[in-house]
Write an enzyme that holds these catalytic residues in place. Sequence first.
Site, short mmCIF file in Angstrom:
data_model
loop_
_atom_site.label_atom_id
_atom_site.label_comp_id
_atom_site.label_asym_id
_atom_site.label_seq_id
_atom_site.Cartn_x
_atom_site.Cartn_y
_atom_site.Cartn_z
NE ARG A 106 -3.62 1.46 0.86
CZ ARG A 106 -4.62 1.46 1.74
NH1 ARG A 106 -5.26 0.35 2.00
NH2 ARG A 106 -4.98 2.55 2.34
CB CYS A 107 2.04 3.50 -2.31
SG CYS A 107 3.24 2.18 -2.51
CG ASP B 286 -14.88 12.78 8.86
OD1 ASP B 286 -15.63 12.41 9.77
OD2 ASP B 286 -15.13 12.63 7.65
CD GLU C 277 -2.67 9.20 11.70
OE1 GLU C 277 -2.13 9.93 10.84
OE2 GLU C 277 -3.58 8.41 11.44
CB CYS D 38 -14.82 3.78 10.10
SG CYS D 38 -13.74 4.95 9.22
CG HIS E 53 -11.62 -2.70 8.88
ND1 HIS E 53 -11.55 -1.84 9.95
CD2 HIS E 53 -10.93 -2.12 7.88
CE1 HIS E 53 -10.84 -0.80 9.59
NE2 HIS E 53 -10.46 -0.93 8.36
N1 GLN Z 1 -16.30 10.54 6.40
C1 GLN Z 1 -15.29 9.58 6.10
C2 GLN Z 1 -15.92 8.32 5.53
O1 GLN Z 1 -16.95 7.96 5.95
C3 GLN Z 1 -14.46 9.23 7.30
C4 GLN Z 1 -13.30 8.32 6.99
C5 GLN Z 1 -12.34 8.08 8.13
O2 GLN Z 1 -12.64 8.30 9.25
N2 GLN Z 1 -11.16 7.61 7.86
O3 GLN Z 1 -15.37 7.67 4.70
ZN ZN Z 2 -13.15 6.59 10.55
#
Ligand code: GLN
Ligand code: ZN
Length: 776
Positions: free
Chosen positions: A534-535, A618, A624, A745, A713
């Site tokens: 992955r890049c 978001d 990080e 997510c 996921h």
């Molecule tokens: N709003 C983005 C989505 O639903 C949030 C993605 C994320 O948090 N990485 O894809």
């Molecule tokens: Zn997310």
Amino acid sequence: MIRTHVLGFPRIGAQRELKFALERHWRGEIDAEALEAVGRMLRERHWALQRAAGLDVVTVGDFAFYDHVANHVLMFGCEPARFGFDGGEPELARLFTLARGVAAEPVHEAGCRCVGEHGDAGRAALEMTKWFDTNYHYLVPEFGPHTGFRLASRRLLDEVAQARALGHEVKPVLVGPLSFLWLGKSQVEGFDRLELLEVLLPAYVELLVQLRAAGVAWVQIDEPILGLDLPGAWRLAFERAYHALHGAGVPLMLATYFSALEDQLGLACRLPVAGLHIDAVRAGHELQAVLDWLPQHKQLSIGVVDGRNVWRCDLDRALAQVRAALERRRADVWIAPSCSLLHVPMSLAGDAALDDELRGWLAGSVEKLDELALLKRALVEGKQAVGAELAAARRAREQRLSSARVRRPAVTQRLAELPADADRRASPFEARRERQRARLALPAFPTTTIGSFPQTAAIRAARAAFKRGELAADAYRDAMREEIALAVREQEALGLDVLVHGEAERNDMVEYFGEQLDGFAFTANGWVQSYGSRCVKPPVLYGDVARPRPMTVEWTAYAQRLTARPMKGMLTGPVTILQWSFVRDDQPRADTALQIALAIRDEVADLQDAGIGVIQIDEPAVREGLPLRRAQWGAYLAWAARAFRVAAGAARDETQIHTHMCYAEFNDILPEIASMDADVITIETSRSGMELLRGFGAFRYPNEIGPGVYDIHSPRVPSVEEMLVLLRRAAAVIPPERLWVNPDCGLKTRGWPETRAALRHMVEAAARLRAEAPAG
Ligand code: GLN
Ligand code: ZN
């Protein structure tokens, strides 16, 4: 004498050859031997580049088919027993099992930023986590009381032999024993992995002895943890460890990078090694102290070229640093990039997407090799020998710093005039909540999603055709509108309370905004490895940020017109945009974050004026950005939270601001997250699990919270009962009247059938919860 070297070089290949070969291998299209051949070819090329730039040694051991930390797991024979390897499996097969688990990689697709664990049960892949404060993810070694170590692989020795056969003088690189143990995790609760040091050291010594026998004159041994806050026991262990390694009789260049050594500076200078590398870009202020403390017989390597960013080097500054060292040192001085070049693109000199002016400001890895060569010539032959080149570099830099593309007086002026309360909403949360309740009329335990809906092949094809100019703008707009309408219909049928437009038009949550903002540039080929194959291609944030026109309003307003339910506008926050870009080095990151915040603020205002009552900003990357040293956390979190508040600050009381965070530990920064003052936070819980809820229990988060009730996921559809269990647990620590119901997510990597099924269960779980625990 001056010597030049790199701490590591990008391994993915100028055209991402390694990525494509890996993926073909995983699909069964090429065998291991063919993959090995690609590896050999890439190493050969990369060494040739180093040699061509006149480096005194080429670096070996920085290549990896997946990850360099995983290479050490194989090299020292410490694969976790749970994988059940019997010794018969070829090394590459074992590596890919560690990296990907037994099931093929099912979850990550283009545009997904998340790093999840996958596979099942005992043979799930090793966990992945960020390599210090970079965007590179390494595979986390697992250690337990029974972990044993031995020199189990000849791969590094073979690579040394390959380089020597090509006529290179080689310097192998290893992750040092203490960093290796530190970066791993204990499989058994309460087990201290430092206990393994004594059994690990003989394997390192054996390897070093063999490297010496192979004719190696120097070994670079990376101990980046010397730049972290270390417990006393770890600090003490360094002396023991390096006395043992000293016995192998091969000169060691101890490499530190990413942060200042501070209270570990004396220790680093004192260890029985032949040389020390310091990061003079991030810790240039420590150079004088190192010159004072480092014994004269030791060689000093100064990392003067930035290995973490893409700007051409300030050669005058670099020369001054090296000269200061030369005046004080009797032993050789080495010059190098600050850290491995793994974190910057291969080359930017010919990038097709950049104009000449921008290209002239930037340096990828290959260009950084040339900078080293130039510095060496200036030092050895004198400045006049390279006067023209130095002058050209100086001109390019000065021109960047004063360019009208970089400095926009209107932006600076707006920042200077920003009212002190620009980061405050008109009323406190309790008052806002009343107005929002009256306006939105949501049920208890409102349901929503995080923003994106499945990015189908049709969506991607339309976007790609539009980008290639094969699809006209209005045809593209119609296609996206159709996708938005579909997402709205689906959500209404499911009975969700707060809808989203689905983000069909977005390829990536940072790129989408960067492309529309002034101050950002995008490369055609500036790829950087994120993990395995992955890049990512981070935007280059080169100048003052401005928003020439609204970026999301048309799509969101269109979506709102299709439904009577509240439509949530969807924005990416300033800290995340900053964190996932290469950022300018001519002003503090805090200032840049604030500029981005102003652009997002304008978007909030426009969405609000267009009638949008709920806006999500978001910020998945807030954590990080934390500095490596805890002492600096407070300052960072203060400006990061303020940038968010400035972005949200345009919202009137009755406009509900959401934020979203995922895939990181948030427990230790909950008060700062609360200080962002979003009305609602939706937050992933599958990775941190109950830990996060415990955190919310201990710290009374003041506003509303939507802990994710299912992991996005996996295509697996969790049952209503599973989600209910989670929700009941959440309701035990979060006041029920503040609880939202949502997935972990965004859903862009999922397909529609499982998305529909999972959301149906989620809506049902919320309904059951309302029936059993009427809230508010
Ligand atoms: N709003 C983005 C989505 O639903 C949030 C993605 C994320 O948090 N990485 O894809
Ligand atoms: Zn997310």
